[in-house]
Design a protein around this motif. Sequence first.
Motif, PDB file in Angstrom:
ATOM      1  N   GLY A   1       0.825  -1.213   0.000  1.00  0.00           N
ATOM      2  CA  GLY A   1       0.000   0.000   0.000  1.00  0.00           C
ATOM      3  C   GLY A   1       0.847   1.246   0.000  1.00  0.00           C
ATOM      4  N   LEU A   2       1.950   1.218   0.752  1.00  0.00           N
ATOM      5  CA  LEU A   2       2.874   2.355   0.748  1.00  0.00           C
ATOM      6  C   LEU A   2       3.468   2.547  -0.638  1.00  0.00           C
ATOM      7  CD1 LEU A   2       4.958   1.883   4.020  1.00  0.00           C
ATOM      8  CD2 LEU A   2       3.292   3.670   3.551  1.00  0.00           C
ATOM      9  N   GLY A   3       3.863   1.437  -1.232  1.00  0.00           N
ATOM     10  CA  GLY A   3       4.505   1.520  -2.533  1.00  0.00           C
ATOM     11  C   GLY A   3       3.575   1.970  -3.635  1.00  0.00           C
ATOM     12  N   SER A   4       2.335   1.515  -3.591  1.00  0.00           N
ATOM     13  CA  SER A   4       1.426   1.839  -4.690  1.00  0.00           C
ATOM     14  C   SER A   4       0.693   3.152  -4.483  1.00  0.00           C
ATOM     15  CB  SER A   4       0.409   0.710  -4.880  1.00  0.00           C
ATOM     16  OG  SER A   4      -0.463   0.639  -3.773  1.00  0.00           O
ATOM     17  N   GLY A   5       0.493   3.549  -3.252  1.00  0.00           N
ATOM     18  CA  GLY A   5      -0.351   4.705  -3.000  1.00  0.00           C
ATOM     19  C   GLY A   5       0.366   6.030  -2.844  1.00  0.00           C
ATOM     20  N   THR A   6       1.667   6.016  -2.704  1.00  0.00           N
ATOM     21  CA  THR A   6       2.351   7.271  -2.366  1.00  0.00           C
ATOM     22  C   THR A   6       3.728   7.351  -3.002  1.00  0.00           C
ATOM     23  OG1 THR A   6       3.237   6.284  -0.358  1.00  0.00           O
ATOM     24  CG2 THR A   6       1.181   7.483  -0.131  1.00  0.00           C
ATOM     25  N   GLY A   7       3.804   7.412  -4.292  1.00  0.00           N
ATOM     26  CA  GLY A   7       5.133   7.589  -4.848  1.00  0.00           C
ATOM     27  C   GLY A   7       5.335   7.058  -6.241  1.00  0.00           C
ATOM     28  N   GLY A   8       4.309   6.576  -6.855  1.00  0.00           N
ATOM     29  CA  GLY A   8       4.437   6.174  -8.234  1.00  0.00           C
ATOM     30  C   GLY A   8       4.980   4.784  -8.446  1.00  0.00           C
ATOM     31  N   THR A  28       7.509  -0.599  -7.308  1.00  0.00           N
ATOM     32  CA  THR A  28       8.407  -1.680  -7.725  1.00  0.00           C
ATOM     33  C   THR A  28       9.438  -1.980  -6.646  1.00  0.00           C
ATOM     34  OG1 THR A  28       8.082  -1.100 -10.033  1.00  0.00           O
ATOM     35  CG2 THR A  28      10.015  -2.418  -9.516  1.00  0.00           C
ATOM     36  N   LYS A  29      10.001  -0.932  -6.029  1.00  0.00           N
ATOM     37  CA  LYS A  29      10.977  -1.136  -4.949  1.00  0.00           C
ATOM     38  C   LYS A  29      10.351  -1.888  -3.785  1.00  0.00           C
ATOM     39  CE  LYS A  29      14.433   2.438  -5.310  1.00  0.00           C
ATOM     40  NZ  LYS A  29      15.172   3.458  -4.605  1.00  0.00           N
ATOM     41  N   TYR A  30       9.153  -1.461  -3.379  1.00  0.00           N
ATOM     42  CA  TYR A  30       8.501  -2.093  -2.236  1.00  0.00           C
ATOM     43  C   TYR A  30       8.147  -3.550  -2.541  1.00  0.00           C
ATOM     44  CZ  TYR A  30       8.325   1.976   0.770  1.00  0.00           C
ATOM     45  OH  TYR A  30       8.675   3.004   1.598  1.00  0.00           O
ATOM     46  N   GLU A  31       7.646  -3.815  -3.732  1.00  0.00           N
ATOM     47  CA  GLU A  31       7.331  -5.199  -4.107  1.00  0.00           C
ATOM     48  C   GLU A  31       8.580  -6.059  -4.102  1.00  0.00           C
ATOM     49  OE1 GLU A  31       5.388  -5.147  -7.886  1.00  0.00           O
ATOM     50  OE2 GLU A  31       3.554  -4.269  -7.065  1.00  0.00           O
ATOM     51  N   GLY A  32       9.682  -5.512  -4.607  1.00  0.00           N
ATOM     52  CA  GLY A  32      10.917  -6.268  -4.732  1.00  0.00           C
ATOM     53  C   GLY A  32      11.545  -6.685  -3.429  1.00  0.00           C
ATOM     54  N   LYS A  33      11.318  -5.928  -2.378  1.00  0.00           N
ATOM     55  CA  LYS A  33      11.976  -6.265  -1.107  1.00  0.00           C
ATOM     56  C   LYS A  33      11.251  -7.357  -0.323  1.00  0.00           C
ATOM     57  CE  LYS A  33       9.928  -3.078   2.242  1.00  0.00           C
ATOM     58  NZ  LYS A  33      10.178  -2.013   3.180  1.00  0.00           N
ATOM     59  N   LEU A  34      10.006  -7.631  -0.652  1.00  0.00           N
ATOM     60  CA  LEU A  34       9.191  -8.537   0.158  1.00  0.00           C
ATOM     61  C   LEU A  34       9.402 -10.006  -0.202  1.00  0.00           C
ATOM     62  CD1 LEU A  34       5.940  -6.399   0.225  1.00  0.00           C
ATOM     63  CD2 LEU A  34       7.596  -6.716   2.076  1.00  0.00           C
ATOM     64  N   ASP A  35      10.660 -10.430  -0.199  1.00  0.00           N
ATOM     65  CA  ASP A  35      10.980 -11.817  -0.511  1.00  0.00           C
ATOM     66  C   ASP A  35      11.045 -12.639   0.780  1.00  0.00           C
ATOM     67  OD1 ASP A  35      13.406 -11.078   0.665  1.00  0.00           O
ATOM     68  OD2 ASP A  35      14.531 -11.131  -1.212  1.00  0.00           O
ATOM     69  N   GLU A  36      11.383 -13.898   0.637  1.00  0.00           N
ATOM     70  CA  GLU A  36      11.422 -14.807   1.794  1.00  0.00           C
ATOM     71  C   GLU A  36      12.477 -14.391   2.810  1.00  0.00           C
ATOM     72  OE1 GLU A  36      10.222 -17.746   4.344  1.00  0.00           O
ATOM     73  OE2 GLU A  36       9.203 -16.935   2.595  1.00  0.00           O
ATOM     74  N   GLN A  37      13.611 -13.923   2.337  1.00  0.00           N
ATOM     75  CA  GLN A  37      14.668 -13.476   3.253  1.00  0.00           C
ATOM     76  C   GLN A  37      14.184 -12.288   4.093  1.00  0.00           C
ATOM     77  OE1 GLN A  37      18.333 -12.459   1.285  1.00  0.00           O
ATOM     78  NE2 GLN A  37      19.354 -11.913   3.180  1.00  0.00           N
ATOM     79  N   TYR A  38      13.528 -11.332   3.465  1.00  0.00           N
ATOM     80  CA  TYR A  38      12.988 -10.188   4.189  1.00  0.00           C
ATOM     81  C   TYR A  38      11.943 -10.651   5.204  1.00  0.00           C
ATOM     82  CZ  TYR A  38      10.834  -5.657   5.131  1.00  0.00           C
ATOM     83  OH  TYR A  38      10.341  -4.544   5.755  1.00  0.00           O
TER      84      TYR A  38
END
Length: 172
Positions: free
Chosen positions: A24-31, A36-46
């Motif tokens: 929601g942070l990634g999609s709603g406030t910053g384009g 893409t950055k927020y989606e990319g970090k949410l992997d299993e390691q994170y």
Amino acid sequence: MEIRPYEPPDEAGLWQRKRDFELGLGSGTGGEKKETKYEGKLDEQYREAWLEWVERCVGADERCVTVAVDETATEDPSAGPADAVAGYVFVLPESHRFIWDAAVLNELYLSPAYRGTGVADDLIDAAVAFARDQELPLERFVLDVDRENDRAKAFYERHGFEHWGEMVAREL
């Protein structure tokens, strides 16, 4: 709705709400670039590292993470364990008080279906009560709100939060 400290069986639901919060942070406030950055970090390691951090904070004080659990979702045979956690609030433990010389509200998230029902008010009330119990250099409770998130800003203002400085950031 039950408002209570996080417990290990809540892990799947807490992680799902954390993902919802971040996306929601990634999609709603910053384009698109931020999304893409927020989606990319949410992997299993994170996920593993974040849940370990939750456990360390909750180990310091169980009130660091408070969840809102919808008991009716646990009775629905089609619902999974993640569906029961409607939202959460995450306050850093007292040991982190020197970050801002105050109590720090790290995150508050409530699934859209529960917004406007008073559940977010219950979560922030639990967070404020916990913050008031901390021994702090300054009697303040601080958080970071994206300047583009008008809904969140209005919510926090309604709960007595006022503008106090501004966070700035840069790429590393």
